[in-house]
Design a protein around this motif. Structure first.
Motif, PDB file in Angstrom:
ATOM      1  N   VAL A   1       0.977  -1.132  -0.027  1.00 43.86           N
ATOM      2  CA  VAL A   1      -0.035  -0.018   0.046  1.00 43.86           C
ATOM      3  C   VAL A   1       0.939   1.280  -0.004  1.00 43.86           C
ATOM      4  CG1 VAL A   1      -1.825   1.336   1.363  1.00 43.86           C
ATOM      5  CG2 VAL A   1      -1.971  -1.082   1.274  1.00 43.86           C
ATOM      6  N   ASN A   2       0.503   2.317  -0.833  1.00 50.41           N
ATOM      7  CA  ASN A   2       1.217   3.438  -0.667  1.00 50.41           C
ATOM      8  C   ASN A   2       1.263   3.890   0.868  1.00 50.41           C
ATOM      9  OD1 ASN A   2       1.904   6.255  -0.602  1.00 50.41           O
ATOM     10  ND2 ASN A   2       0.969   6.406  -3.011  1.00 50.41           N
ATOM     11  N   SER A   3       2.470   4.706   1.168  1.00 49.34           N
ATOM     12  CA  SER A   3       2.573   5.081   2.556  1.00 49.34           C
ATOM     13  C   SER A   3       1.650   6.085   3.051  1.00 49.34           C
ATOM     14  CB  SER A   3       4.254   5.415   2.852  1.00 49.34           C
ATOM     15  OG  SER A   3       4.374   6.485   1.939  1.00 49.34           O
ATOM     16  N   ASN A   4       1.449   7.030   1.891  1.00 53.61           N
ATOM     17  CA  ASN A   4       0.367   8.205   2.009  1.00 53.61           C
ATOM     18  C   ASN A   4      -0.865   7.663   2.312  1.00 53.61           C
ATOM     19  OD1 ASN A   4       2.541  10.056   1.997  1.00 53.61           O
ATOM     20  ND2 ASN A   4       1.953  10.272  -0.383  1.00 53.61           N
ATOM     21  N   THR A   5      -1.518   6.927   1.689  1.00 51.36           N
ATOM     22  CA  THR A   5      -2.718   5.984   1.823  1.00 51.36           C
ATOM     23  C   THR A   5      -2.559   5.543   3.143  1.00 51.36           C
ATOM     24  OG1 THR A   5      -2.633   5.531  -0.632  1.00 51.36           O
ATOM     25  CG2 THR A   5      -4.219   4.374   0.999  1.00 51.36           C
ATOM     26  N   PHE A   6      -1.660   4.566   3.549  1.00 53.79           N
ATOM     27  CA  PHE A   6      -1.577   3.970   4.810  1.00 53.79           C
ATOM     28  C   PHE A   6      -1.797   5.002   5.941  1.00 53.79           C
ATOM     29  CE2 PHE A   6       0.548   1.611   8.185  1.00 53.79           C
ATOM     30  CZ  PHE A   6       0.099   0.659   8.010  1.00 53.79           C
ATOM     31  N   SER A   7      -0.935   6.230   5.900  1.00 57.30           N
ATOM     32  CA  SER A   7      -1.173   7.101   6.792  1.00 57.30           C
ATOM     33  C   SER A   7      -2.704   7.669   7.052  1.00 57.30           C
ATOM     34  CB  SER A   7      -0.304   8.352   6.564  1.00 57.30           C
ATOM     35  OG  SER A   7       1.162   7.815   6.790  1.00 57.30           O
ATOM     36  N   GLN A   8      -3.395   8.002   5.955  1.00 55.69           N
ATOM     37  CA  GLN A   8      -4.617   8.331   5.696  1.00 55.69           C
ATOM     38  C   GLN A   8      -5.697   7.367   6.474  1.00 55.69           C
ATOM     39  OE1 GLN A   8      -5.389   8.973   1.759  1.00 55.69           O
ATOM     40  NE2 GLN A   8      -4.463  11.235   1.971  1.00 55.69           N
ATOM     41  N   LEU A   9      -5.448   6.054   6.198  1.00 54.55           N
ATOM     42  CA  LEU A   9      -6.066   4.834   7.061  1.00 54.55           C
ATOM     43  C   LEU A   9      -5.797   4.966   8.309  1.00 54.55           C
ATOM     44  CD1 LEU A   9      -5.321   2.126   4.512  1.00 54.55           C
ATOM     45  CD2 LEU A   9      -7.446   3.401   4.683  1.00 54.55           C
ATOM     46  N   CYS A  10      -4.825   5.190   8.934  1.00 57.29           N
ATOM     47  CA  CYS A  10      -4.378   5.365  10.414  1.00 57.29           C
ATOM     48  C   CYS A  10      -5.105   6.620  10.896  1.00 57.29           C
ATOM     49  CB  CYS A  10      -2.982   5.539  10.597  1.00 57.29           C
ATOM     50  SG  CYS A  10      -2.168   3.953  10.446  1.00 57.29           S
ATOM     51  N   SER A  11      -5.040   7.535  10.067  1.00 58.45           N
ATOM     52  CA  SER A  11      -5.447   8.946  10.784  1.00 58.45           C
ATOM     53  C   SER A  11      -6.961   8.909  10.594  1.00 58.45           C
ATOM     54  CB  SER A  11      -5.205  10.135  10.166  1.00 58.45           C
ATOM     55  OG  SER A  11      -5.361  10.116   8.758  1.00 58.45           O
ATOM     56  N   SER A  12      -7.732   8.423   9.723  1.00 58.90           N
ATOM     57  CA  SER A  12      -9.025   8.158   9.646  1.00 58.90           C
ATOM     58  C   SER A  12      -9.958   7.098  10.691  1.00 58.90           C
ATOM     59  CB  SER A  12      -9.612   7.980   8.118  1.00 58.90           C
ATOM     60  OG  SER A  12      -9.257   6.844   7.688  1.00 58.90           O
ATOM     61  N   GLY A  13      -8.931   6.313  11.095  1.00 60.44           N
ATOM     62  CA  GLY A  13      -9.420   5.366  12.120  1.00 60.44           C
ATOM     63  C   GLY A  13      -9.847   4.139  11.519  1.00 60.44           C
ATOM     64  N   LEU A  14      -9.269   3.765  10.214  1.00 61.68           N
ATOM     65  CA  LEU A  14     -10.132   2.492   9.690  1.00 61.68           C
ATOM     66  C   LEU A  14      -8.819   1.474  10.223  1.00 61.68           C
ATOM     67  CD1 LEU A  14     -10.752   3.649   6.011  1.00 61.68           C
ATOM     68  CD2 LEU A  14     -12.227   2.847   7.814  1.00 61.68           C
ATOM     69  N   LEU A  15      -7.681   1.977  10.469  1.00 63.73           N
ATOM     70  CA  LEU A  15      -6.565   1.276  10.953  1.00 63.73           C
ATOM     71  C   LEU A  15      -6.246   1.631  12.475  1.00 63.73           C
ATOM     72  CD1 LEU A  15      -3.902   0.762   8.091  1.00 63.73           C
ATOM     73  CD2 LEU A  15      -5.510  -1.136   9.272  1.00 63.73           C
ATOM     74  N   ASP A  16      -6.299   1.058  13.293  1.00 61.70           N
ATOM     75  CA  ASP A  16      -6.342   1.525  14.868  1.00 61.70           C
ATOM     76  C   ASP A  16      -4.692   1.227  15.177  1.00 61.70           C
ATOM     77  OD1 ASP A  16      -6.380   2.080  17.367  1.00 61.70           O
ATOM     78  OD2 ASP A  16      -7.058   0.241  18.104  1.00 61.70           O
TER      79      ASP A  16
END
Length: 158
Positions: free
Chosen positions: A77-92
């Motif tokens: 996964v793209n690292s920016n996308t991964f960060s967005q997933l973490c900040s949006s709460g989809l990944l804890d």
């Protein structure tokens, strides 16, 4: 939506547009709603793949003590996308943060005298200061002013 309601909805759309595919029907809000509730089978494998990626990413975040960009690379996964997933709460990432906070050891000096050593939290407890006050002495805004007693926080390899 139950099956009889779905059948009535389809019949009303057919009454309005006929049974032949037409461009006007594609823009109908009722049809768009049905497509969102019952996605086509061609999209199902993609959704399933994304779910397994998310589960794998969550597992790696919880178990590994690696930087997020490396975990993103492992999951493809793209690292920016991964960060967005973490900040949006989809990944804890709370467990990941807890592991990372205690990873580094520091030494806290006043002038040349060692006051305390350990994690920032431990140093804050020993000195009676907040973690923010301890971290502040690392900033360039702190260093550019003259102080009677200068504090230093130096990171030591763990």
């Amino acid at each position: 939506m139950t099956n009889p309601e779905l059948i009535k909805l389809v019949q009303s759309i057919e009454r309005d547009y006929g049974t032949v595919n037409c461009k006007e029907a594609a823009n109908d809000s009722r049809l768009k709603y049905m497509h969102s509730m019952y996605p086509s089978e061609s999209k199902q494998p993609e959704v399933a793949r994304n779910k397994t990626k998310m589960k794998q990413a969550q597992h790696l975040l919880d178990t590994l003590n690696e930087p997020k960009y490396k975990i993103a690379k492992m999951v493809h996964v793209n690292s920016n996308t991964f960060s967005q997933l973490c900040s949006s709460g989809l990944l804890d990432d709370e467990l990941w943060l807890a592991h990372r906070q205690h990873r580094f050891q520091y030494r806290y000096y006043r002038g040349d005298k060692l006051i305390a050593k350990g994690t920032i939290k431990q140093i804050a407890n020993k000195t009676g200061k907040t973690e923010r006050q301890i971290r502040y002495c690392q900033l360039s805004t702190y260093r550019k002013y003259a102080h009677a007693e200068k504090y230093q926080l130096i990171r030591v390899r763990s």
